[in-house]
Scaffold this active site. Structure first.
Site, PDB file in Angstrom:
ATOM      1  N   ILE C  12       1.195  -1.396   0.132  1.00  9.57           N
ATOM      2  CA  ILE C  12      -0.033  -0.282   0.152  1.00  9.57           C
ATOM      3  C   ILE C  12       0.895   1.899   0.176  1.00  9.57           C
ATOM      4  O   ILE C  12       0.072   2.221  -1.158  1.00  9.57           O
ATOM      5  CB  ILE C  12      -1.055  -0.224   1.005  1.00  9.57           C
ATOM      6  CG1 ILE C  12      -1.875  -0.857   1.145  1.00  9.57           C
ATOM      7  CG2 ILE C  12      -1.378   1.532   1.632  1.00  9.57           C
ATOM      8  CD1 ILE C  12      -2.579  -0.971  -0.273  1.00  9.57           C
ATOM      9  N   THR C  40       3.284  -8.255   5.866  1.00  9.72           N
ATOM     10  CA  THR C  40       2.371  -8.754   4.956  1.00  9.72           C
ATOM     11  C   THR C  40       2.514  -8.601   3.888  1.00  9.72           C
ATOM     12  O   THR C  40       2.463 -10.279   2.841  1.00  9.72           O
ATOM     13  CB  THR C  40       1.061  -8.200   5.320  1.00  9.72           C
ATOM     14  OG1 THR C  40       0.545  -8.085   6.600  1.00  9.72           O
ATOM     15  CG2 THR C  40      -0.207  -8.880   4.664  1.00  9.72           C
ATOM     16  N   SER C  45      -1.704 -14.805  -0.003  1.00 12.55           N
ATOM     17  CA  SER C  45      -1.781 -15.531  -1.649  1.00 12.55           C
ATOM     18  C   SER C  45      -2.050 -15.225  -2.686  1.00 12.55           C
ATOM     19  O   SER C  45      -1.732 -15.825  -3.289  1.00 12.55           O
ATOM     20  CB  SER C  45      -3.684 -16.164  -1.514  1.00 12.55           C
ATOM     21  OG  SER C  45      -3.932 -16.236  -0.287  1.00 12.55           O
ATOM     22  N   ILE C  47      -2.827 -13.009  -4.741  1.00  9.80           N
ATOM     23  CA  ILE C  47      -4.077 -13.391  -5.539  1.00  9.80           C
ATOM     24  C   ILE C  47      -4.736 -11.970  -6.275  1.00  9.80           C
ATOM     25  O   ILE C  47      -4.477 -11.187  -4.800  1.00  9.80           O
ATOM     26  CB  ILE C  47      -4.971 -14.607  -4.744  1.00  9.80           C
ATOM     27  CG1 ILE C  47      -4.728 -15.722  -5.424  1.00  9.80           C
ATOM     28  CG2 ILE C  47      -6.474 -14.368  -5.738  1.00  9.80           C
ATOM     29  CD1 ILE C  47      -5.525 -16.494  -4.486  1.00  9.80           C
ATOM     30  N   HIS C  49      -7.841 -10.548  -6.738  1.00 11.11           N
ATOM     31  CA  HIS C  49      -9.572 -11.224  -6.306  1.00 11.11           C
ATOM     32  C   HIS C  49     -10.390 -11.066  -7.727  1.00 11.11           C
ATOM     33  O   HIS C  49     -10.170  -9.459  -7.883  1.00 11.11           O
ATOM     34  CB  HIS C  49      -9.855 -11.410  -5.083  1.00 11.11           C
ATOM     35  CG  HIS C  49      -9.207 -11.737  -4.255  1.00 11.11           C
ATOM     36  ND1 HIS C  49      -9.485 -13.311  -4.263  1.00 11.11           N
ATOM     37  CD2 HIS C  49      -8.609 -11.420  -3.601  1.00 11.11           C
ATOM     38  CE1 HIS C  49      -9.063 -13.355  -3.190  1.00 11.11           C
ATOM     39  NE2 HIS C  49      -8.256 -12.380  -2.683  1.00 11.11           N
ATOM     40  N   ILE C 334      -5.805  -3.050   5.618  1.00  7.59           N
ATOM     41  CA  ILE C 334      -6.166  -3.191   4.453  1.00  7.59           C
ATOM     42  C   ILE C 334      -5.891  -5.137   4.515  1.00  7.59           C
ATOM     43  O   ILE C 334      -4.158  -5.575   3.690  1.00  7.59           O
ATOM     44  CB  ILE C 334      -5.172  -2.621   3.092  1.00  7.59           C
ATOM     45  CG1 ILE C 334      -4.907  -1.241   3.585  1.00  7.59           C
ATOM     46  CG2 ILE C 334      -5.218  -2.585   1.891  1.00  7.59           C
ATOM     47  CD1 ILE C 334      -6.572  -0.414   3.476  1.00  7.59           C
ATOM     48  N   SER C 336      -6.795  -9.104   2.846  1.00 10.26           N
ATOM     49  CA  SER C 336      -7.748  -9.543   1.855  1.00 10.26           C
ATOM     50  C   SER C 336      -8.879  -8.850   1.659  1.00 10.26           C
ATOM     51  O   SER C 336      -9.933  -8.473   2.606  1.00 10.26           O
ATOM     52  CB  SER C 336      -7.680 -10.942   1.677  1.00 10.26           C
ATOM     53  OG  SER C 336      -8.074 -10.552   0.746  1.00 10.26           O
ATOM     54  N   SER C 340      -5.540  -7.062  -3.845  1.00 11.35           N
ATOM     55  CA  SER C 340      -6.049  -6.836  -4.863  1.00 11.35           C
ATOM     56  C   SER C 340      -6.545  -4.774  -5.230  1.00 11.35           C
ATOM     57  O   SER C 340      -7.081  -4.462  -6.690  1.00 11.35           O
ATOM     58  CB  SER C 340      -7.097  -7.792  -5.449  1.00 11.35           C
ATOM     59  OG  SER C 340      -6.905  -9.008  -4.928  1.00 11.35           O
TER      60      SER C 340
END
Lengths: 119, 419, 490
Positions: C12, C40, C45, C47, C49, C334, C336, C340
């Site tokens: 971020i 983090t 993952s 991903i 999303h 922030i 999941s 994304s």
């Protein structure tokens, strides 16, 4: 003086008991061994255990910073750390051939420290 | 495109012996490709003695053993490339390799010998939970740092795994001034030689904790300790037996895995029991003209046996190049039966076997006073008495070819039987 | 005096710093660790999303939907691996099919394109290793996978190239509101900035609470993962989610951009904000849970396990707003689908700054393109040969599992925001990421780092300051007696 040792002559790993016995020709009784070599080993471990030391010394002018060395004969087991202290202070320069003596007669044992590779 | 009769991938003990033997058998153009800066492979960091008793009848250190072969290779005028990495090989034995001097090379070989050795199992592979700090080393990595680079990796050490590398490193770290708190072993017996337990652990009062494992690694940035626990007969930690050991280093000696990523690219098939290529009596893989030897085929206990096996591969590759290898024939499969973990070779063509058929194998458990029973199509053809068998020690049996002559055998099995 | 100070160089903070570098601003990015992407962002993952999951009318829903389509462009500009591989949420029963329908409906409201619900047989045709128990699945074509730390590092590099200042090892101890802005203090030195953006991840509550009356709390919610060897490649070809529950999206199985398979995470609230250890119970749970959706996961091909912490805020939704202290902007909680949502969040934060500042002047020199990364193993033969001819260090493979050359390692050390640690090199160009986990290349990487940085080998660390690798040279003055190393002689 008694001692129990694990025999390392062969992979069997016999547990040998060695006992001092003045009446015998060898001076010791040995139990638990399954062969003659085990008997010899047991007595040696009791009377005068020895080991080959393999370690390294500092080397300059080479692609590596350490040269592997060994004692050319076994030294008394209780002298290992004393020997290490002396070996740790050795610093040599390349080139060197395998078998070259890098330190003579360590601690007056009559044993030499020799290079175990060329570099 | 560069062309060679035989290209050997890997200049460790296996590759060196194979190349020398191939040359001695009449093949001229041989190239050994080595990724490290010098030949000799892992032997160069195994500075302890105990090598060579079978091959040279004397006790040598790893570098001494290697040097004998390196000298011989040079005397034979065999070509080698150092600092060179093979990126790809194909089924028709085309090799792509790189180094700093020649850039990208495409090489074709009439025969290819795979001798890439093995790698160490990692913490991840055995799933030790906990933090991920610095100070967790595989035993071989630590060995390289200490013996070749001259750097200590820790002061208070716990070692997991009592195979020979773990034992040897316990002594090495001690001699260089570290305190080895314990060697933990998952199994109820050590995977190492008795001689190493005595000379590397007992000599220095280092405890060997059998049936123990590490269940947690602690420490945020550098290892601060490990939690060990006893395990039950299913190798599961027993609750309530946890003990914290303070240390700054954890060495892992938890097994070796043959490195066959390249082999797979050439279409070689892998035996799940050995993690190495399935080979025949000539150490040839399923792919014609591609041979394999040493720890890439199965993990050996003694380098002497690597040498023996690799000579066979080198000789066979030379026969292949010279058109002397018998390709077509009935194949006998070997079968690891009761008590046997695996057998190499997995396939046998009798025409290529000289007087003796040699089978390399490992047993699954520790046995005392048993028999190794050899059967051909279910019928006992030979028995060997053994006083002592252990998974840590490779077993070799040698069968007279005459035992199988004239018989239409399709299967040879080996099993362990109580005496 | 800086115009903007951003606290935290995770995904971020890095995205915002790069977004701000498009404007004529003096921006500083403050990071407590010795490398960016160290919290983090390095353990999740990975991903992108599709966006149907987070609820309509939440920040999560809004920014995920906006963020997803932005990845193609930014990853291209920054030369970061990104692939749109699609995702499936799988259902085992009627109740879960209902959940799929709700997700689908929610997605429609958020404007998520290319979704469909398909039956189990069709699903197994597309993903043959899915469990026979699965009766339906929600497919979303736009889901993707990315290299999260590669993206974060690339964003920082591009931001620095465009004028942002990066201060590493800068742990913020105190923030004071001053007349003209804020005074930020660390152990080393204080700085001043007109605006502060709090992107401190799991520590965002502590940073907020230094300044603001209105407090919030971030709970670290740990997730544990298995990473499988590339030999497991092909097990699944898209992201496979289980039906979401109150603790998150459940255990997923996905390919990574580099061809490994990732399995995880579980979800557990913990106290320790540095508590990234793995535990046997949770790993067991992940294994069992994943095995419900995928047949024959080769867990014997695990190369590592790891865990990451999600920043779970009170209230549950992303906090993205100017706080009750003027000029202090929170970008907190922030979790999941934070990765994304990150590009959209960054744009939004710039809008907030624009508003407070009465507009921003553009940076005419902004260059969105990052110097290309060399990925030797992906080049064709001719390119490989040319590269080695130009620089022979590309002819020396250091990491044999991932085929990483010395040239690539030297490059990532000497770039802007260059690697300073073994893990830093690993995240940038992958030596040690493979199946041997640095067993072979570890000593070589340490040596190259020492050489390139002009340091001694003993000074090279794995990741954080105290994560030393080497304790000393051998052959020092060792007092064997003192160390109680008496031989066994009795």
């Amino acid at each position: 003086m008694n001692k129990e040792v694990v025999c390392i002559v062969c992979p069997m790993g016999c547990h040998i008991k060695v006992k001092k016995d003045e009446n015998l020709y060898l001076g010791y009784t040995v139990e638990g061994n399954k062969c003659k070599r085990g008997k010899e080993y047991g007595i040696k471990e009791l009377t005068n255990p020895t080991r080959i030391i393999t370690t390294t010394v500092k080397i300059k002018n080479s692609h590596l910073r350490r040269l592997p060395v060994k004692t050319n004969e076994p030294v008394a087991k209780d002298k290992i750390f004393e020997c290490m202290k002396v070996i740790n202070k050795v610093s040599i320069k390349a080139p060197i051939k395998v078998g070259d003596v890098v330190l003579e007669n360590i601690l007056d044992t009559g044993v030499d420290i020799v290079a175990s590779r060329s570099m | 495109m560069l062309n060679y009769d035989i290209v050997v991938i890997g200049g460790g003990p296996a590759g060196l012996a194979a190349a020398i033997e191939a040359k001695k058998n009449g093949v001229k153009d041989i190239l050994v490709i080595e990724r490290d800066r010098e030949l000799g492979g892992i032997l160069q960091q195994c500075i302890h003695n105990g090598f060579g008793l079978h091959v040279f009848n004397e006790e040598l250190t790893g570098p001494e053993y290697a040097e004998k072969f390196i000298d011989e290779l040079k005397n034979q005028g065999i070509e080698y490339m150092l600092d060179t990495m093979v990126l790809d090989i194909t089924e028709d034995r085309k090799i792509s390799a790189i180094n700093t001097e020649n850039g990208l090379m495409n090489i074709h070989a009439k025969a290819l010998i795979l001798s890439m050795g093995c790698r160490e199992r990692t913490r991840g592979a055995i799933n030790i939970p906990g933090t991920r700090p610095a100070g967790v080393f595989s035993a071989g990595t630590a060995q390289r740092f200490i013996n070749m680079e001259g750097y200590m990796v820790g002061k208070k050490v716990v070692i997991l795994g009592s195979g020979d590398i773990g034992l040897i490193m316990a002594r090495r770290m001690t001699l260089e001034g570290a305190k080895v708190e314990a060697v933990a072993e998952l199994m109820p017996f050590s995977g190492g030689l008795t001689r190493n337990i005595v000379q590397c652990l007992d000599d220095y009062n280092i405890p060997l904790l059998l049936s123990h494992t590490i269940i947690e690694i602690k420490g945020k940035e550098r290892v601060e300790g490990v939690v060990i626990a006893k395990v039950d007969e299913n190798r599961k930690p027993i609750p309530g037996t946890e003990k914290h050991i303070e240390c700054d280093t954890l060495l892992l000696s938890v097994g070796l895995i043959p490195e066959n990523e390249l082999s797979l690219k050439a279409g070689v098939n892998i035996d799940p029991r050995t993690n190495g290529p399935i080979v025949n009596e000539s150490m040839e893989t399923k792919v014609k003209g591609i041979f394999a030897c040493g720890n890439v085929v199965h993990v050996h206990d003694l380098v002497d046996f690597v040498t023996k096996e690799s000579k066979k591969a080198g000789k066979s590759a030379s026969k292949y190049v010279l058109g002397e290898l018998v390709e077509k024939e009935e194949i006998i499969k070997t079968n690891a039966d009761e008590g046997i973990g695996y057998i190499v070779p997995q396939r046998i063509r009798m025409s290529n076997v000289d007087e003796k058929l040699e089978l390399f194998m490992r047993v699954k458990d520790v046995y005392k006073n048993v028999k190794l029973v050899i059967k051909a199509d279910g019928e006992v053809i030979k028995e060997f008495k053994r006083k002592h068998l252990a998974p840590g020690e490779m077993e070799i049996i040698s069968l007279n070819s005459s035992l199988l002559e004239g018989k239409q055998v399709s299967n040879i099995s080996v099993s362990v039987k109580g005496a | 005096m800086y115009d903007v100070a951003i606290i935290g160089a995770g995904i971020i903070g890095s995205f915002i710093s790069r977004e701000l570098s498009k404007y004529d601003l003096k921006t500083v990015l403050l990071e407590k660790d010795n490398d960016v992407s160290n919290g983090t962002t390095k353990a999740n993952s990975a991903i992108i999303h599709a966006g149907y999951d987070a609820l309509f009318k939440t920040n999560k829903g809004k920014f995920n939907a906006l963020g997803n389509p932005m990845f193609d462009k930014v990853c291209k500009e920054l030369d970061v691996p990104f692939k749109r591989i699609g995702s499936y949420v799988v259902a085992y029963n009627e109740k879960e099919i209902k959940t799929l329908k709700e997700l689908f409906k929610n997605g429609k409201k958020l404007g998520i394109p290319d979704m469909e619900i398909i039956n189990g047989d069709e699903l197994r045709k597309r993903e043959p290793n899915l469990s026979d128990e699965i009766v339906a699945g929600l497919y979303a074509k736009t889901a993707g996978i990315v290299g999260p730390f590669e993206l974060c590092i690339a964003l920082c590099e591009n931001a620095v190239e465009n004028g942002v200042e990066l201060l590493l090892n800068y742990e913020v101890n105190n923030i004071e509101k001053t007349k003209s802005g804020f005074k930020i203090t660390s152990n080393e030195k204080s700085i001043e900035a007109k605006y502060v953006i709090n992107c401190a991840g799991v520590y965002a509550d502590e940073i907020n609470n230094m300044v603001n009356k209105s407090k919030f709390k971030i709970t670290p919610r740990r997730g544990q993962y298995y990473l499988l060897d590339k030999s497991a490649n092909g097990l699944v070809n898209s992201v496979i989610f289980q039906c979401p529950n109150e603790m998150g999206k459940g255990v997923l199985v996905t390919p990574t951009v580099h061809g490994n398979i990732l399995v995880g995470p579980n979800s557990e609230d913990i106290m320790d904000k540095e508590g990234t250890q793995t535990t046997s119970n949770s790993l067991k749970f992940v294994k069992e849970s994943a095995s419900k959706s995928i047949k024959n996961i080769p867990f014997n091909e695990v190369i590592t396990t790891f865990s990451g912490l999600r920043a779970e805020p009170t209230g549950g939704d992303f906090i993205i707003e100017e706080s009750d202290t003027e000029g202090f902007i929170n970008v907190a909680g922030i979790k999941s689908p934070g990765l994304s949502a990150s590009p959209a969040i960054a744009e939004h934060v710039v809008e907030i700054i624009k508003e407070i500042n009465d507009g921003l002047k553009e940076n005419k020199d902004f260059n969105p393109i990052r110097k290309e990364m060399v990925r030797f193993s992906e080049l064709d033969d001719q390119k490989k040969a040319e590269l080695i001819k130009k620089d022979e260090r590309y002819g020396r493979i250091i990491c044999r599992c991932e085929n990483v050359t010395e040239g690539e390692i030297v490059d990532v050390i000497n770039r802007l925001v260059g690697a300073r640690t073994v893990d830093g090199v690993k995240r940038r160009t992958r030596p040690g990421m493979g199946r041997c986990q640095g067993g072979f290349c570890g000593p070589r990487v340490v040596e190259i780092l020492a050489r390139e940085l002009g340091k001694s080998v003993e000074e090279i660390v794995k990741s954080n300051k105290e994560s030393y690798i080497i304790t000393e040279e051998t052959k020092g003055d060792i007092d064997y007696d003192k160390k109680e190393k008496k031989l066994a002689l009795s």
